[in-house]
Each structure stands twice: as C-alpha cells, then as structure tokens.
Design a protein around this motif. Structure first.
Motif, PDB file in Angstrom:
ATOM      1  N   PHE A  16       0.847  -1.193   0.000  1.00  0.00           N
ATOM      2  CA  PHE A  16       0.000   0.000   0.000  1.00  0.00           C
ATOM      3  C   PHE A  16       0.887   1.250   0.000  1.00  0.00           C
ATOM      4  O   PHE A  16       1.068   1.895   1.041  1.00  0.00           O
ATOM      5  N   PRO A  17       1.441   1.634  -1.150  1.00  0.00           N
ATOM      6  CA  PRO A  17       2.368   2.779  -1.213  1.00  0.00           C
ATOM      7  C   PRO A  17       1.629   4.118  -1.274  1.00  0.00           C
ATOM      8  O   PRO A  17       1.904   4.952  -2.142  1.00  0.00           O
ATOM      9  N   PHE A  18       0.704   4.332  -0.374  1.00  0.00           N
ATOM     10  CA  PHE A  18      -0.064   5.574  -0.370  1.00  0.00           C
ATOM     11  C   PHE A  18      -0.730   5.756   0.993  1.00  0.00           C
ATOM     12  O   PHE A  18      -0.851   4.823   1.778  1.00  0.00           O
ATOM     13  N   GLU A  19      -1.156   6.974   1.260  1.00  0.00           N
ATOM     14  CA  GLU A  19      -1.974   7.290   2.422  1.00  0.00           C
ATOM     15  C   GLU A  19      -3.356   7.704   1.937  1.00  0.00           C
ATOM     16  O   GLU A  19      -3.549   7.983   0.741  1.00  0.00           O
ATOM     17  N   VAL A  20      -4.309   7.764   2.840  1.00  0.00           N
ATOM     18  CA  VAL A  20      -5.635   8.283   2.530  1.00  0.00           C
ATOM     19  C   VAL A  20      -5.783   9.617   3.262  1.00  0.00           C
ATOM     20  O   VAL A  20      -5.643   9.678   4.484  1.00  0.00           O
ATOM     21  N   CYS A  21      -6.022  10.671   2.501  1.00  0.00           N
ATOM     22  CA  CYS A  21      -6.038  12.033   3.048  1.00  0.00           C
ATOM     23  C   CYS A  21      -7.468  12.574   3.123  1.00  0.00           C
ATOM     24  O   CYS A  21      -8.281  12.341   2.217  1.00  0.00           O
ATOM     25  N   LYS A  22      -7.757  13.310   4.172  1.00  0.00           N
ATOM     26  CA  LYS A  22      -9.055  13.972   4.325  1.00  0.00           C
ATOM     27  C   LYS A  22      -8.942  15.403   3.819  1.00  0.00           C
ATOM     28  O   LYS A  22      -8.126  16.184   4.312  1.00  0.00           O
ATOM     29  N   LEU A  23      -9.760  15.760   2.819  1.00  0.00           N
ATOM     30  CA  LEU A  23      -9.707  17.083   2.210  1.00  0.00           C
ATOM     31  C   LEU A  23     -11.101  17.708   2.215  1.00  0.00           C
ATOM     32  O   LEU A  23     -12.113  16.997   2.068  1.00  0.00           O
ATOM     33  N   PRO A  24     -11.198  19.038   2.383  1.00  0.00           N
ATOM     34  CA  PRO A  24     -12.515  19.689   2.422  1.00  0.00           C
ATOM     35  C   PRO A  24     -13.223  19.623   1.081  1.00  0.00           C
ATOM     36  O   PRO A  24     -12.596  19.682   0.014  1.00  0.00           O
ATOM     37  N   TYR A  36     -16.196  16.577   4.206  1.00  0.00           N
ATOM     38  CA  TYR A  36     -14.838  16.284   3.747  1.00  0.00           C
ATOM     39  C   TYR A  36     -14.875  15.006   2.912  1.00  0.00           C
ATOM     40  O   TYR A  36     -15.762  14.155   3.072  1.00  0.00           O
ATOM     41  N   GLY A  37     -13.916  14.896   2.030  1.00  0.00           N
ATOM     42  CA  GLY A  37     -13.775  13.686   1.231  1.00  0.00           C
ATOM     43  C   GLY A  37     -12.457  13.006   1.542  1.00  0.00           C
ATOM     44  O   GLY A  37     -11.506  13.642   2.022  1.00  0.00           O
ATOM     45  N   VAL A  47     -12.239   7.782  -1.869  1.00  0.00           N
ATOM     46  CA  VAL A  47     -12.418   6.580  -1.060  1.00  0.00           C
ATOM     47  C   VAL A  47     -13.651   6.748  -0.186  1.00  0.00           C
ATOM     48  O   VAL A  47     -13.743   7.694   0.603  1.00  0.00           O
ATOM     49  N   GLY A  48     -14.622   5.853  -0.317  1.00  0.00           N
ATOM     50  CA  GLY A  48     -15.784   5.879   0.567  1.00  0.00           C
ATOM     51  C   GLY A  48     -16.672   7.088   0.353  1.00  0.00           C
ATOM     52  O   GLY A  48     -16.659   7.743  -0.704  1.00  0.00           O
ATOM     53  N   ASN A  49     -17.456   7.404   1.398  1.00  0.00           N
ATOM     54  CA  ASN A  49     -18.416   8.493   1.335  1.00  0.00           C
ATOM     55  C   ASN A  49     -17.843   9.751   1.995  1.00  0.00           C
ATOM     56  O   ASN A  49     -16.798   9.717   2.642  1.00  0.00           O
ATOM     57  N   ALA A  50     -18.564  10.847   1.847  1.00  0.00           N
ATOM     58  CA  ALA A  50     -18.159  12.080   2.511  1.00  0.00           C
ATOM     59  C   ALA A  50     -18.206  11.881   4.021  1.00  0.00           C
ATOM     60  O   ALA A  50     -18.984  11.079   4.545  1.00  0.00           O
ATOM     61  N   CYS A  51     -17.351  12.612   4.731  1.00  0.00           N
ATOM     62  CA  CYS A  51     -17.295  12.483   6.188  1.00  0.00           C
ATOM     63  C   CYS A  51     -17.323  13.879   6.807  1.00  0.00           C
ATOM     64  O   CYS A  51     -17.219  14.895   6.123  1.00  0.00           O
ATOM     65  N   ARG A  52     -17.451  13.919   8.125  1.00  0.00           N
ATOM     66  CA  ARG A  52     -17.507  15.181   8.839  1.00  0.00           C
ATOM     67  C   ARG A  52     -16.118  15.597   9.313  1.00  0.00           C
ATOM     68  O   ARG A  52     -15.158  14.815   9.259  1.00  0.00           O
ATOM     69  N   ARG A  53     -16.025  16.805   9.821  1.00  0.00           N
ATOM     70  CA  ARG A  53     -14.749  17.370  10.247  1.00  0.00           C
ATOM     71  C   ARG A  53     -14.067  16.496  11.300  1.00  0.00           C
ATOM     72  O   ARG A  53     -12.843  16.328  11.299  1.00  0.00           O
TER      73      ARG A  53
END
Length: 292
Positions: A16-24, A36-37, A47-53
C-alpha cells in the motif's frame, strides 16, 4: 508473500504505497461546506463516502501496527502476508506450517489465518480467525458453538501505543484454533445428501422460467464438478455425487462462490476471497453443514 516478523512493516508499505487524506469538499461556487472527502495520495481516487470534520481516517502505520500484532499473535518466526485494496485495507496473515492440521490424508490440510479489515466507513477495524484450505486455495470463516472468532478494534490515534494489548487480543484469537479444527473434523465425519444440500442453498423458485431452470442446473453441475475434482485432488474415493461429507459439501459451495461466481469488475484472487467470506450463499452453506 512469506516474510519474517521484522519485515512485516515493510511488506505492508510495499503493498500500500499511499496514504488516505481527508480534504474539504466545496460547494458549486466554491463555498465551504461541513463535509470532507477521502482521497488516495497516489492517484487521487475518492475513497468511501463524505465524512464530517471530526472523522480521523486511519493511516498506513495503523495497518502496519495491526499486521505486526497479528503476526506476533501466532508466535511464529515467519508468516505469510496477502494484501488487497477494496475501498479499504484487507490483510491476510498466517504462520507457515507450524499450525497445519490434516483433515483427510496428506492433501487436505487447513492452516490458520488472521483476516484484518480496515475500511473508511466509520466502523471499527475487524480482526478474525479464519482458515486456508490448501486443497482448493479456499479462505474461510468457520463458526464454532459458543465462541466468536472476530473482534472489533476501535481506531484511535495511539493504535501503535496499544501494541501489547493488541498482541494479547490476537493471541486470544489464535488460542481458538483448536476449536476450529474440531469443528472441521466433525464436518468431515458427518455425511449428507449432496444434491439436497445444493438445492437447499439454492432453492428453485416455484414459478421459475425455463431460462432460470437452466441457470440453476448449470450452477449445480459446476458445483458437483468441483466436488469431484476436489475428491480426486485430495485422494478421496470418487464415489457418487449423491452423498458427501459436510466438509466436502461446504467446500464445494464455498469454492464455487470464491472462484467461479460472477462478480462485477476485474477482481484479484485476494479480493474474490475476501468477498466470499461474507457471501450469503456461503453463510447458508455453513449453517446447513453445521446442522448435520
């Protein structure tokens, strides 16, 4: 991939040569929103659905910590690791040969596996004790009476700091391996009507059309063919397909679902194995096999 415990962390990083980042996420006029996505750092895939702060996505280090704890839980010097990505991290870990158990002859053996699932759906991580059957490359969960073989692990920012507790959790799961083996041995000793078994897993609709009947018959023939091939592969007498042990019958269904069932997209071998674990047909086959 077989690796030493010291190399588990590196193996996960390479898979898994990557991270998953949370962006507005912005509105149509680029106004701010409370949403956030989640996006992969290597290809910007959502990745997945929108999320909260307040949502904190797990990191690669969290997955590595789980894998390291799982490897230590088997108390084995070497382990095998299989990784796959399907909207989250899926890691399968098991010792090499130390815990092998023979079910029939020398060609039907089972090996313990830890199945780690870390998704981005807001749910806890799950760690489960499963098995790998070498005769057909099947990955399975086997239920045993009175015992749970899965645990939920809440994601926190200090997951690696909880390493001693995580290792003890996995050692507790590993200690249930003997119960899994006993259940499989009982399944191997119990006989059933195989054609009735297949019909119970896949009941024909009362108003089935000719096309539906043909589809059911082709699936049943494929499952019977798998049963006979696995008998030949494991050195069992070919005999008649009218009767089978509960272990043979379950594997014929589970193997069909894992290897042959039509799936959307081009799934890897590991992805197909993971999806088969929670397939409703496999669960029904397990229920019927254990009831014999």
């Amino acid at each position: 991939m077989t690796t030493t415990l010291e190399n588990v962390r590196q193996s996960i990083a390479e898979a898994f040569p990557f991270e998953v980042c949370k962006l507005p996420l912005l509105g149509p006029d680029r106004e701010r929103t409370p949403h956030y996505g989640l996006f992969r750092s290597d290809n910007s895939e959502c990745v997945g659905n929108a999320c909260r702060r307040g949502y904190t996505p797990h990191t690669l280090d969290d997955v590595q910590a789980l894998a390291e704890a799982a490897s230590a839980g088997f108390d084995a010097s070497h382990c095998g690791i299989t990784c796959s990505w399907d909207g989250g991290h899926h890691v399968i870990i098991g010792p090499t040969d130390e815990h092998r158990r023979a079910i029939y002859g020398t060609a039907d053996n089972i090996f313990p596996r830890f199945i780690l699932q870390a998704g981005y759906d807001g749910r806890a991580f799950t760690a489960s004790l499963g098995l790998f059957r070498d005769a057909c490359s099947n990955l399975q969960w086997i239920r045993t009476a009175g015992q749970s073989h899965s645990v939920s692990l809440r994601h926190t920012r200090q997951l690696r700091d909880r390493m001693p507790g995580l290792i003890e959790t996995f050692r507790g799961l590993a200690a249930r391996w003997d119960g899994v083996v006993s259940t499989v041995e009982r399944m191997q000793a119990a006989e059933l009507d195989f054609r009735e078994f297949v019909a119970a897993v896949y009941p024909m609709p009362e108003d089935a059309s000719r096309r539906t009947v043909g589809s059911y018959q082709r699936r049943a023939e494929s499952i019977v063919g798998r049963l006979m091939r696995e008998r030949q592969r494991t050195g069992r007498p070919l005999g008649s397909a009218h009767t089978a042990t509960a272990w043979e019958a379950f594997n014929a269904i589970q193997g069909y679902v894992q290897h042959d069932k039509s799936r959307k997209g081009r799934l890897s071998v590991a992805q197909r194995a993971i999806k088969a674990l929670t397939d409703a047909d496999v669960s029904r086959a397990m229920e019927l096999a254990l009831a014999v």
